[in-house]
Write a protein that holds these residues in place. Structure first.
Motif, PDB file in Angstrom:
ATOM      1  N   THR A 151     -40.789 -49.089 -13.408  1.00 10.62           N
ATOM      2  CA  THR A 151     -39.695 -49.523 -12.534  1.00 10.62           C
ATOM      3  C   THR A 151     -39.807 -51.027 -12.272  1.00 10.62           C
ATOM      4  O   THR A 151     -40.831 -51.654 -12.547  1.00 10.62           O
ATOM      5  CB  THR A 151     -39.727 -48.775 -11.192  1.00 10.62           C
ATOM      6  OG1 THR A 151     -40.903 -49.159 -10.482  1.00 10.62           O
ATOM      7  CG2 THR A 151     -39.734 -47.268 -11.402  1.00 10.62           C
ATOM      8  N   SER A 152     -38.752 -51.573 -11.691  1.00 15.67           N
ATOM      9  CA  SER A 152     -38.667 -53.024 -11.536  1.00 15.67           C
ATOM     10  C   SER A 152     -39.419 -53.571 -10.340  1.00 15.67           C
ATOM     11  O   SER A 152     -39.736 -54.740 -10.289  1.00 15.67           O
ATOM     12  CB  SER A 152     -37.201 -53.447 -11.431  1.00 15.67           C
ATOM     13  OG  SER A 152     -36.611 -52.804 -10.314  1.00 15.67           O
ATOM     14  N   GLN A 158     -35.914 -46.386  -7.383  1.00 11.97           N
ATOM     15  CA  GLN A 158     -36.197 -47.460  -8.310  1.00 11.97           C
ATOM     16  C   GLN A 158     -35.082 -47.770  -9.302  1.00 11.97           C
ATOM     17  O   GLN A 158     -34.279 -46.921  -9.645  1.00 11.97           O
ATOM     18  CB  GLN A 158     -37.449 -47.095  -9.110  1.00 11.97           C
ATOM     19  CG  GLN A 158     -38.683 -46.891  -8.250  1.00 11.97           C
ATOM     20  CD  GLN A 158     -38.961 -48.089  -7.392  1.00 11.97           C
ATOM     21  OE1 GLN A 158     -38.943 -49.203  -7.879  1.00 11.97           O
ATOM     22  NE2 GLN A 158     -39.194 -47.890  -6.125  1.00 11.97           N
ATOM     23  N   THR A 159     -35.129 -49.027  -9.772  1.00 11.50           N
ATOM     24  CA  THR A 159     -34.367 -49.425 -10.938  1.00 11.50           C
ATOM     25  C   THR A 159     -35.301 -49.290 -12.131  1.00 11.50           C
ATOM     26  O   THR A 159     -36.353 -49.934 -12.193  1.00 11.50           O
ATOM     27  CB  THR A 159     -33.886 -50.883 -10.813  1.00 11.50           C
ATOM     28  OG1 THR A 159     -33.063 -51.002  -9.660  1.00 11.50           O
ATOM     29  CG2 THR A 159     -33.117 -51.300 -12.060  1.00 11.50           C
ATOM     30  N   ALA A 164     -38.998 -50.972 -21.465  1.00 14.60           N
ATOM     31  CA  ALA A 164     -40.439 -50.692 -21.417  1.00 14.60           C
ATOM     32  C   ALA A 164     -40.696 -49.187 -21.354  1.00 14.60           C
ATOM     33  O   ALA A 164     -41.604 -48.661 -22.024  1.00 14.60           O
ATOM     34  CB  ALA A 164     -41.054 -51.387 -20.201  1.00 14.60           C
ATOM     35  N   THR A 165     -39.892 -48.490 -20.582  1.00 12.15           N
ATOM     36  CA  THR A 165     -40.070 -47.033 -20.419  1.00 12.15           C
ATOM     37  C   THR A 165     -39.858 -46.307 -21.746  1.00 12.15           C
ATOM     38  O   THR A 165     -40.673 -45.465 -22.149  1.00 12.15           O
ATOM     39  CB  THR A 165     -39.086 -46.502 -19.355  1.00 12.15           C
ATOM     40  OG1 THR A 165     -39.398 -47.092 -18.096  1.00 12.15           O
ATOM     41  CG2 THR A 165     -39.180 -44.984 -19.235  1.00 12.15           C
ATOM     42  N   ASN A 166     -38.767 -46.623 -22.430  1.00 13.25           N
ATOM     43  CA  ASN A 166     -38.478 -45.949 -23.697  1.00 13.25           C
ATOM     44  C   ASN A 166     -39.528 -46.262 -24.754  1.00 13.25           C
ATOM     45  O   ASN A 166     -39.885 -45.393 -25.568  1.00 13.25           O
ATOM     46  CB  ASN A 166     -37.090 -46.344 -24.196  1.00 13.25           C
ATOM     47  CG  ASN A 166     -35.981 -45.738 -23.357  1.00 13.25           C
ATOM     48  OD1 ASN A 166     -36.189 -44.728 -22.682  1.00 13.25           O
ATOM     49  ND2 ASN A 166     -34.808 -46.354 -23.384  1.00 13.25           N
ATOM     50  N   ALA A 188     -43.834 -42.779 -10.733  1.00 13.70           N
ATOM     51  CA  ALA A 188     -43.682 -43.808 -11.757  1.00 13.70           C
ATOM     52  C   ALA A 188     -44.608 -44.966 -11.382  1.00 13.70           C
ATOM     53  O   ALA A 188     -45.390 -44.852 -10.424  1.00 13.70           O
ATOM     54  CB  ALA A 188     -42.231 -44.267 -11.838  1.00 13.70           C
ATOM     55  N   ALA A 189     -44.518 -46.050 -12.138  1.00 16.07           N
ATOM     56  CA  ALA A 189     -45.331 -47.227 -11.829  1.00 16.07           C
ATOM     57  C   ALA A 189     -44.461 -48.471 -11.953  1.00 16.07           C
ATOM     58  O   ALA A 189     -43.501 -48.510 -12.732  1.00 16.07           O
ATOM     59  CB  ALA A 189     -46.518 -47.320 -12.779  1.00 16.07           C
TER      60      ALA A 189
END
Length: 813
Positions: A151-152, A158-159, A164-166, A188-189
């Protein structure tokens, strides 16, 4: 690859966990799986509670922690999870305990700490579920979602950093060989590696993000209901699962309170057109709801109803708004700075006011901030201080097909209006996929049920009855409703429920409907002390749609209550003649209230029991005809008396017989004095357009002064015996002329009268038998030969039938 997400209720008990294992095992034989799990049911709430107690320096947080610990160890024991894994669980629990103690010592619970605290629910559940699967022999591995979903920033909701996630998701699953991968949902992180969460309901979102990352063939959301419903089944019992729905419809429904799906979930899968299945863990074979790009072609214009509770409406208004650029910008920027989410917006074309819907718990912050922002305009009286209305809810109609059907909003608002539901604000987007209305929270259940009935139930209408008087006529009415219930459902699409009943001693209510076959026992055994004021309050507070008050009494007190019902849009059906023959102003007021509050006031049985006399008169008047005169025999009891009074039978015994067979009131003086007939002709006079009161009806009594002035019913009968010669004389005089005695009511030249008359042979009244009534309407159209209505005009069955007929007529209102 498919993604299966299991919510808190799906992993809430040992039994439900076994269901999950069975579902996963079966699905893994067909495809590779990503299994996303929530915290065990209720654990997230317990974690938040423990954190809050610790932050307040309350040592009872230890008890909450112990309950959390015990819950997880019970699961480990139930599945025979090995000691090595249990030690990892203990490590998580030890970290959690240390965190709670830290919160306790510093008396502070930041948002960042709250995120870390809540994450332990999913971390622990995913660990135990993975190990349980291994013990079942499944090819499974556990992966921490914090290593994949980025997340941002460190705040909640979160956004997602999708690039990066994909990349993380693709990289991991390209090298993963296990058939099943279990991940904790919700967590998430950040880009800096700090643990964060995706908000309550975020496990759905986790599943959708992962599905988009691996281009899954399907996302399955497993919960405790069989799909998305046409309405909240806890509020609308007739709600049913929606088989297929589009992404946009699902998004609208979930945004407006359908808790089956977390709203952001739809976005990642919608972009890749990955279907979502909503399934029931406790009924795996149920079809559930399929959410796709196309949805489905439905004949129904509306796909679902939903609601958001705990809403406040804030209104900024004043002349300083009109034509001034930037007012809306300042308003919404102020709300944004306070992190207040806007749920609904509406503004009149006059620009005099801007109305915004927000959550109740944010209303006080909004008022303080907005009043501060517009302080100068308020001081100059160009604007008013922010108006805040609380205890409101939003109800919404949702459907892709609504734009292709005219009159949807009209049906919605007319249905609400007929049920006395006031609308505070309305919003509809140009896409026409959603019509939202703000109403009082107390009206939500009634509104949803009324709208669901209107749009989803094949036009079946439910009537909710409150009956006062369940003796002779009332009991027969209940029997008739019971007998015809199935017929009404099948032939008229009408469902009748009796919600409340009362007699002079006791009253009984059941919000789901009283068992009519047991109503006498229920009233006696479960009934409470009768109180008409309480009965009225209960009927109003239950706030049922299509409510009808049925008066089957002869009580002044009950008749005086009609206005209270009508003002609440509760229809009134009455055989009690007191209200309609009371002072003209009261009669007119009741008619006006009926029109004003769209609450029918029907009293067909006031005249002629089950005969359609008042309805026929109303139709004549509505079609433009004019009454010139009315002649009628309107007392079934008096007609019975004089048809059976012969020289060989005393007048006393004839009246006794009429009372015994139920043709007279319990006090026969009401019938024999002529007052009952006088009330009836008065009602017909009023319904034909005349302004008249009871004292203007000329009553020519045939009873003696002693009969009329008797002190009691028993005394009355004694006077009849004493005056037998007098009655025989009246009878003999008529017989000498070959005439029949009939008690006749007349309305002519603006005057009304009632009295005993000698009817010659050949007259329409001459052969009137038994308890029959007859009415002759002479009008401008029927000037030579009258319009005649004739039939049984007394008796419990026909009176009950007349009431029943009025009740059934409510289906057309």
């Amino acid at each position: 690859m498919r993604v299966l997400k299991f919510g808190g209720t799906s992993v809430g008990t040992i039994a439900s966990l076994r269901n999950v294992l069975s579902i996963v095992e079966k699905a893994s034989k067909e495809d590779r799986l990503i299994v996303v799990v929530s915290a065990f049911g209720g654990v997230t709430d317990q974690l938040l509670k423990a954190g809050l107690l610790a932050s307040k320096n309350d040592p009872s947080f230890n008890s909450v922690f112990d309950a959390i610990k015990r819950r997880h160890l019970e699961v480990a024991t139930a599945f025979g999870i090995e000691e090595e894994t249990t030690s990892k669980l203990y490590s998580y629990l030890s970290e959690l305990e240390d965190m709670l103690r830290g919160i306790y010592y510093i008396n502070e619970l930041s948002e960042k700490t709250t995120n870390r605290l809540c994450a332990y629910g999913e971390l622990c559940s995913s660990l135990l579920i993975t190990e349980a699967m291994k013990l079942e022999g499944l090819s499974v591995n556990r992966k921490n979602a914090t290593e994949l979903i980025i997340t941002s920033n460190g705040k909640s909701k979160q956004t997602i950093r999708y690039a990066a996630t994909n990349a993380n998701i693709t990289s991991y699953f390209q090298t993963s060989s296990e058939r099943i991968t279990v991940l904790p949902g919700f967590v998430a992180a950040t880009e800096t590696g700090e643990l964060t969460t995706l908000g309550r309901g975020g496990s759905d979102y986790s599943a959708a993000i992962l599905a988009a990352g691996v281009a899954a063939s399907e996302v399955q959301i497993w919960t405790d209901v069989s799909g998305m419903f046409t309405a909240n089944p806890k509020l609308v019992k007739q709600a049913r699962p929606i088989a297929t729905i589009s992404y946009q419809e699902a998004m609208e429904l979930s945004h407006f309170g359908a808790k089956v799906l977390y709203p952001p979930t739809i976005v990642p899968v919608m972009l890749r057109r990955i279907p979502i299945q909503i399934k029931n863990t406790f009924s795996p074979e149920a079809a559930g709801t399929l959410i796709t790009h196309e949805g489905t072609e439905r004949t129904l214009s509306v796909s679902g109803l939903t609601n958001i509770d705990s809403i406040s409406l804030i209104t900024l208004e004043g002349t300083g708004i009109v034509g001034i650029p930037g007012i809306s910008k300042r308003l919404f920027e102020t709300l944004s700075q306070q992190s207040i989410n806007v749920i609904l917006i509406t503004q009149a074309s006059s620009e005099h006011s801007i109305c915004v819907g927000i959550l109740d718990n944010e209303a006080s912050f909004a008022k303080q901030a907005i009043d501060s922002e517009f302080e100068n305009e308020i001081q100059l009286e160009k604007m008013q201080p922010l108006l805040v209305e609380t205890n409101l809810s939003i109800i919404a109609l949702v459907g892709d097909n609504m734009k292709n059907h005219q009159g949807i909003s009209g049906k919605m608002f007319s249905t609400l209006g007929k049920n006395n539901i006031n609308i505070r604000a309305i919003a509809q987007g140009a896409s026409e996929k959603n019509i939202s209305a703000v109403i009082a929270s107390k009206d939500v259940k009634k509104a949803l049920n009324a709208l669901h009935e209107r749009f989803f139930e094949d036009q079946r209408k439910q009537l909710n009855l409150y009956i006062a008087g369940v003796g002779n006529v009332g009991g027969k009415l209940i029997n008739q409703i019971t007998q015809q219930k199935q017929y009404l459902k099948e032939k008229l699409n009408l469902n009748i429920r009796v919600i409340g009943i009362t007699n002079s001693r006791k009253m009984h209510f059941n919000t789901d409907g009283i068992s009519l076959k047991d109503h006498k026992t229920l009233l006696e055994v479960e009934g409470v002390l009768a109180d008409m004021d309480v009965f009225i309050k209960n009927a109003i507070s239950l706030n049922k749609r299509n409510s009808i008050f049925v008066d089957v009494t002869a009580s002044d007190l009950v008749a005086a209550s009609y206005s209270k019902f009508l003002k609440q849009s509760i229809a009134v059906v009455a055989c009690n003649k007191i209200a309609c023959s009371s002072d003209y102003e009261n009669y007119r007021n009741l008619k006006e209230l009926s029109t004003k509050y769209n609450a029918p006031f029907l009293f067909e049985t006031n005249v002629g029991a089950g005969l359609p006399i008042i309805d026929t008169l109303a139709n004549l008047m509505a079609s433009g005809d004019e009454i010139t005169s009315i002649e009628a025999v309107l007392s079934g009891s008096l007609n019975f008396v004089f048809n059976n009074f012969k020289k060989e039978a005393t007048f006393h015994d004839t009246v006794k017989q009429a009372q015994a067979e139920g043709y007279t009131e319990p006090d026969p003086r009401i019938d024999l004095s002529g007052i009952d007939v006088a009330r009836k002709i008065l009602i017909l006079a009023r319904e034909s357009g005349m302004e008249m009161n009871l004292e203007e009806v000329i009553n020519k009594p045939f009873l003696t002064e002693e009969n009329l002035n008797s002190s009691s019913v028993s005394h009355f009968y004694e006077t009849l015996k004493k005056d037998e010669a007098y009655f025989q004389k009246i009878l003999g005089k008529a017989q000498k002329k070959g005439a029949q005695l009939k008690y006749v009511a007349q309305l002519k030249d603006g005057k009304a009268s009632v009295g005993l008359e000698e009817i010659p042979e050949g007259h329409p009244f001459y052969n009137l038998e038994g308890k029959d009534n007859i009415v002759l309407f002479y009008t401008k159209r029927y000037h030579e030969q009258p319009l005649i209505i004739k039939g049984a005009g007394a008796g419990g069955e026909v009176t009950a039938s007349g009431l029943f007929s009025d009740i059934i007529r409510m289906r057309t209102y």
